[in-house]
Design a protein around this motif. Structure first.
Motif, mmCIF file in Angstrom:
data_model
loop_
_atom_site.group_PDB
_atom_site.id
_atom_site.type_symbol
_atom_site.label_atom_id
_atom_site.label_comp_id
_atom_site.label_asym_id
_atom_site.label_seq_id
_atom_site.Cartn_x
_atom_site.Cartn_y
_atom_site.Cartn_z
ATOM 1 N N ILE A 313 -0.246 15.656 8.100
ATOM 2 C CA ILE A 313 1.127 15.284 7.724
ATOM 3 C C ILE A 313 1.782 14.506 8.859
ATOM 4 C CG2 ILE A 313 3.331 16.175 6.890
ATOM 5 C CD1 ILE A 313 1.768 18.874 6.388
ATOM 6 N N GLY A 314 2.156 13.285 8.566
ATOM 7 C CA GLY A 314 2.882 12.484 9.550
ATOM 8 C C GLY A 314 4.379 12.626 9.330
ATOM 9 N N GLU A 315 5.139 11.669 9.854
ATOM 10 C CA GLU A 315 6.591 11.776 9.736
ATOM 11 C C GLU A 315 7.092 10.934 8.572
ATOM 12 O OE1 GLU A 315 8.166 11.352 13.747
ATOM 13 O OE2 GLU A 315 7.704 13.490 13.958
ATOM 14 N N GLN A 316 7.114 9.632 8.747
ATOM 15 C CA GLN A 316 7.590 8.764 7.668
ATOM 16 C C GLN A 316 6.892 7.416 7.816
ATOM 17 O OE1 GLN A 316 11.594 9.166 9.649
ATOM 18 N NE2 GLN A 316 11.751 7.056 8.995
ATOM 19 N N PRO A 317 6.739 6.677 6.731
ATOM 20 C CA PRO A 317 6.022 5.409 6.836
ATOM 21 C C PRO A 317 6.781 4.406 7.708
ATOM 22 C CG PRO A 317 6.711 5.862 4.559
ATOM 23 C CD PRO A 317 7.208 6.979 5.393
ATOM 24 N N GLY A 318 6.038 3.507 8.317
ATOM 25 C CA GLY A 318 6.649 2.438 9.094
ATOM 26 C C GLY A 318 6.615 1.142 8.290
ATOM 27 N N ASP A 319 6.924 0.049 8.998
ATOM 28 C CA ASP A 319 7.028 -1.262 8.345
ATOM 29 C C ASP A 319 5.744 -1.621 7.577
ATOM 30 O OD1 ASP A 319 8.576 -3.947 8.364
ATOM 31 O OD2 ASP A 319 6.536 -4.480 8.957
ATOM 32 N N GLN A 320 4.601 -1.469 8.230
ATOM 33 C CA GLN A 320 3.352 -1.898 7.575
ATOM 34 C C GLN A 320 2.958 -0.980 6.435
ATOM 35 O OE1 GLN A 320 0.161 -3.313 9.962
ATOM 36 N NE2 GLN A 320 1.499 -3.838 11.668
ATOM 37 N N GLU A 321 3.252 0.308 6.599
ATOM 38 C CA GLU A 321 2.945 1.263 5.527
ATOM 39 C C GLU A 321 3.797 0.945 4.299
ATOM 40 O OE1 GLU A 321 3.493 2.258 8.698
ATOM 41 O OE2 GLU A 321 1.474 2.966 9.204
ATOM 42 N N ASP A 322 5.056 0.567 4.568
ATOM 43 C CA ASP A 322 5.977 0.243 3.465
ATOM 44 C C ASP A 322 5.454 -0.947 2.661
ATOM 45 O OD1 ASP A 322 8.794 0.125 2.216
ATOM 46 O OD2 ASP A 322 8.546 -1.876 3.080
ATOM 47 N N LYS A 326 0.551 2.424 1.788
ATOM 48 C CA LYS A 326 -0.447 3.408 2.239
ATOM 49 C C LYS A 326 -0.005 4.007 3.568
ATOM 50 C CE LYS A 326 -4.384 0.882 0.368
ATOM 51 N NZ LYS A 326 -5.107 1.972 -0.287
ATOM 52 N N PRO A 327 -0.293 5.306 3.781
ATOM 53 C CA PRO A 327 0.140 5.919 5.043
ATOM 54 C C PRO A 327 -0.766 5.528 6.212
ATOM 55 C CG PRO A 327 -1.038 7.524 3.699
ATOM 56 C CD PRO A 327 -0.946 6.268 2.874
ATOM 57 N N PHE A 328 -0.189 5.468 7.379
ATOM 58 C CA PHE A 328 -0.922 5.278 8.628
ATOM 59 C C PHE A 328 -1.880 4.078 8.610
ATOM 60 C CE2 PHE A 328 0.592 9.589 9.310
ATOM 61 C CZ PHE A 328 0.985 9.511 10.634
ATOM 62 N N VAL A 329 -1.332 2.913 8.313
ATOM 63 C CA VAL A 329 -2.153 1.698 8.387
ATOM 64 C C VAL A 329 -1.662 0.753 9.494
ATOM 65 C CG1 VAL A 329 -2.927 1.722 5.980
ATOM 66 C CG2 VAL A 329 -0.779 0.586 6.554
ATOM 67 N N PRO A 331 0.256 0.317 13.597
ATOM 68 C CA PRO A 331 -0.243 0.625 14.957
ATOM 69 C C PRO A 331 -0.501 2.118 15.173
ATOM 70 C CG PRO A 331 1.679 -0.821 15.018
ATOM 71 C CD PRO A 331 1.489 -0.454 13.585
ATOM 72 N N ALA A 332 0.410 2.978 14.695
ATOM 73 C CA ALA A 332 0.185 4.430 14.882
ATOM 74 C C ALA A 332 -1.067 4.859 14.117
ATOM 75 C CB ALA A 332 1.407 5.211 14.391
ATOM 76 N N GLY A 333 -1.265 4.287 12.942
ATOM 77 C CA GLY A 333 -2.440 4.611 12.131
ATOM 78 C C GLY A 333 -3.724 4.186 12.823
ATOM 79 N N THR A 353 -0.803 12.242 4.633
ATOM 80 C CA THR A 353 0.468 11.999 3.965
ATOM 81 C C THR A 353 1.615 12.047 4.975
ATOM 82 O OG1 THR A 353 1.785 12.618 2.041
ATOM 83 C CG2 THR A 353 0.855 14.437 3.312
ATOM 84 N N ASN A 354 2.816 11.990 4.492
ATOM 85 C CA ASN A 354 3.985 11.993 5.368
ATOM 86 C C ASN A 354 5.024 13.004 4.898
ATOM 87 O OD1 ASN A 354 3.764 9.931 7.486
ATOM 88 N ND2 ASN A 354 3.427 8.545 5.765
ATOM 89 N N THR A 355 5.884 13.414 5.816
ATOM 90 C CA THR A 355 6.966 14.339 5.461
ATOM 91 C C THR A 355 7.978 13.612 4.573
ATOM 92 O OG1 THR A 355 6.704 15.177 7.701
ATOM 93 C CG2 THR A 355 8.589 16.001 6.463
ATOM 94 N N VAL A 435 1.071 15.938 18.870
ATOM 95 C CA VAL A 435 2.071 14.872 18.993
ATOM 96 C C VAL A 435 1.793 13.782 17.956
ATOM 97 C CG1 VAL A 435 2.471 15.259 21.437
ATOM 98 C CG2 VAL A 435 0.688 13.644 20.724
ATOM 99 N N HIS A 436 2.788 12.958 17.739
ATOM 100 C CA HIS A 436 2.631 11.839 16.820
ATOM 101 C C HIS A 436 2.010 10.667 17.587
ATOM 102 C CE1 HIS A 436 3.617 8.657 14.034
ATOM 103 N NE2 HIS A 436 3.826 9.613 13.132
ATOM 104 N N PRO A 437 1.088 9.929 16.960
ATOM 105 C CA PRO A 437 0.487 8.806 17.712
ATOM 106 C C PRO A 437 1.511 7.793 18.211
ATOM 107 C CG PRO A 437 -0.322 8.877 15.418
ATOM 108 C CD PRO A 437 0.434 10.140 15.662
HETATM 109 N N1 URA Z 1 4.090 7.040 11.175
HETATM 110 C C1 URA Z 1 4.031 8.065 10.297
HETATM 111 O O1 URA Z 1 4.483 9.176 10.567
HETATM 112 N N2 URA Z 1 3.473 7.844 9.137
HETATM 113 C C2 URA Z 1 2.941 6.693 8.779
HETATM 114 O O2 URA Z 1 2.432 6.577 7.668
HETATM 115 C C3 URA Z 1 2.999 5.650 9.724
HETATM 116 C C4 URA Z 1 3.578 5.842 10.904
#
Ligand code: URA
Length: 468
Positions: A313-322, A326-329, A331-333, A353-355, A435-437
């Motif tokens: 479980i991540g936090e929330q999608p970023g620009d590229q995920e939006d 897709k989640p975590f695609v 830089p953090a992904g 997935t994300n929170t 920690v979160h990437p």
């Molecule tokens: N950070 C997150 O927590 N989730 C993502 O999908 C991308 C970045």
């Protein structure tokens, strides 16, 4: 005209085998009469032609499995017509929400899911003493043939008890290790009273909160037809009558009982939507529970195997995920993927997935600057996470970052103090936070970044044993 009889009219495999044979023999839906009982016998199915069947979307089979449990006798015919259309040039049929067949099927699925929800909420087991110890027996009258769908829920909830769930069309029995199903039962087969009921009534009266009393909502959520099987229902008129004086007394008296700790995710589980993972994804695409959907491109739902052992479980999608949906695609992904490769955990074994399922940002010229979702937005989204976990039933959860960790463990969780070890959750699963990437990406000092990355990799390596 082919007259088709199904031995088990609400079973997906039974219907699917027959529908497949009809389809292979090129039998038009208008030439099939589906009958539920074998009184008049059925015709021998036509021999298959030499055709190959076009693939059928998984979402259709998920939908069919639910619709088949509906009590409407048209269901086999409508589903076969849909299958015919899907394999005869209408591949995108399920996306046509206004199509009569599609709308009908989704409406049926909704009714079945609602029936299942009621059953989960209103079944009450009563103790019966036998030579081999106690067995708990419940009687319920669902509108649809949902026992097979709902029984696994009771297995999870009452794993340590022996129980039988009786309905007019089907029964389910759990002996502590095996779940079996039998033919329907009668009301008299279930006991109607026992000592547990007094306990249950006392409990209900004590948790009943007069300040929250909403009689209309109670009637809506607990239709009167269920009341006769609910021991606590007998208390309702009295509790309603006493509600106002009790509320006044509560206001005058300071609350003295400490509140029981319940994690945000557990709380959200009560309002988690019904349906398969594929249906959840579809429903989440139209989620309007907070305003984040407005500027976002799309809902970013979780991805991975439906039977994954670990949900990350991540936090929330970023620009590229939006943009990708897709989640975590981004830089953090990429950093997450790199760390997974180091610990030899294939990402495709994980459900990621994300929170929060929407990108939150502030436009700055051409750039969209990431903004953290606030507490209300996180709370509004938690039902999806709870539903994803409920459907996947993983062994363990891995939280990336404080937002995810606090959704799973509660607001008092301190990430840096408690990271990197498995902690047992109230439902018996384990969860671990790290920690979160993107925290690693933000660290300014390269030496510190290297150390923190090594710790992150070590934390993730704890997943490995769960995947062998
Ligand atoms: N950070 C997150 O927590 N989730 C993502 O999908 C991308 C970045």
């Amino acid at each position: 005209m082919y007259r088709v009889t199904l031995d088990d009219p609400s079973d997906l495999d039974t219907w699917r085998t027959t529908a497949r044979a009809l389809l292979l023999a090129d039998v038009d839906p208008r030439d099939v009469a589906w009958q539920e009982d074998g009184l008049f016998g059925g015709d021998v199915l036509p021999p298959p032609g030499d055709k190959r069947l076009a693939p059928v979307p998984r979402a259709f089979l998920d939908l069919a499995a639910i619709v088949l449990t509906h009590s409407d006798e048209q269901r086999h015919a409508v589903l076969y017509r849909m299958l015919w259309r899907l394999t005869h040039g209408e591949k995108g049929l399920l996306a046509l929400a206004t199509d009569d067949d599609v709308a009908w099927a989704y409406a049926c699925a909704k009714q079945v899911n609602r029936d299942a929800h009621k059953m989960k909420a209103f079944v009450r087991f009563r103790e019966v003493t036998t030579e081999d110890g106690s067995v708990y027996v419940a009687w319920f009258e669902p509108a649809h043939d949902i026992v097979r769908r709902v029984a696994p829920f009771f297995v999870r909830r009452f794993t340590g008890m022996r129980w039988s769930l009786l309905t007019p069309s089907r029964t389910a029995h759990w002996d502590g290790t095996t779940l079996t199903f039998g033919p329907g039962a009668r009301r008299e087969d279930a006991p109607s009273d026992d000592a547990l009921e007094d306990l249950w009534r006392t409990y209900y009266a004590s948790i009943f909160n007069p300040a929250r009393l909403k009689v209309d909502a109670m009637r809506r959520e607990m239709p009167v037809k269920y009341w006769k099987n609910l021991p606590e229902a007998r208390l309702i008129p009295e509790l309603v009558r006493d509600a106002l004086p009790r509320m006044q007394a509560m206001v005058e008296k300071q609350a003295t009982v400490p509140r029981k700790k319940i994690t945000p995710l557990q709380k959200a589980a009560d309002e988690a939507p019904e349906g398969s993972l594929a249906e959840l994804r579809r429903q989440a695409a139209d989620c309007r529970a907070c305003d984040l959907w407005k500027p976002a491109t799309q809902t970013v739902f979780g991805e991975g195997p439906v039977d994954a052992r670990v949900v990350v479980i991540g936090e929330q999608p970023g620009d590229q995920e939006d943009l990708a949906g897709k989640p975590f695609v981004g830089p953090a992904g990429k950093l997450f993927d790199q760390a997974l490769a180091e610990v030899e955990v294939p990402r495709d074994r994980l459900y990621v997935t994300n929170t929060v399922k929407h990108f939150k940002f502030e436009p700055r010229g051409k750039v969209r600057l990431h903004k953290r979702a606030n507490a209300e937005e996180q709370a509004a989204c938690r039902r999806w996470l709870a539903a994803e976990i409920d459907r996947i039933r993983p062994k363990a959860l891995v939280c990336l970052g404080a937002m995810a960790a606090q959704a799973v463990f509660g607001a008092s969780f301190r990430l840096m103090e408690e990271r990197g070890r498995w902690i047992e959750l109230p439902d018996g699963r384990r969860a671990m936070a790290t920690v979160h990437p993107s925290y690693l990406l933000r660290l300014p000092d390269p030496a510190e970044q290297e150390r923190a990355y090594a710790d992150f990799v070590r934390d993730l390596s704890l997943m490995r044993d769960l995947l062998v």
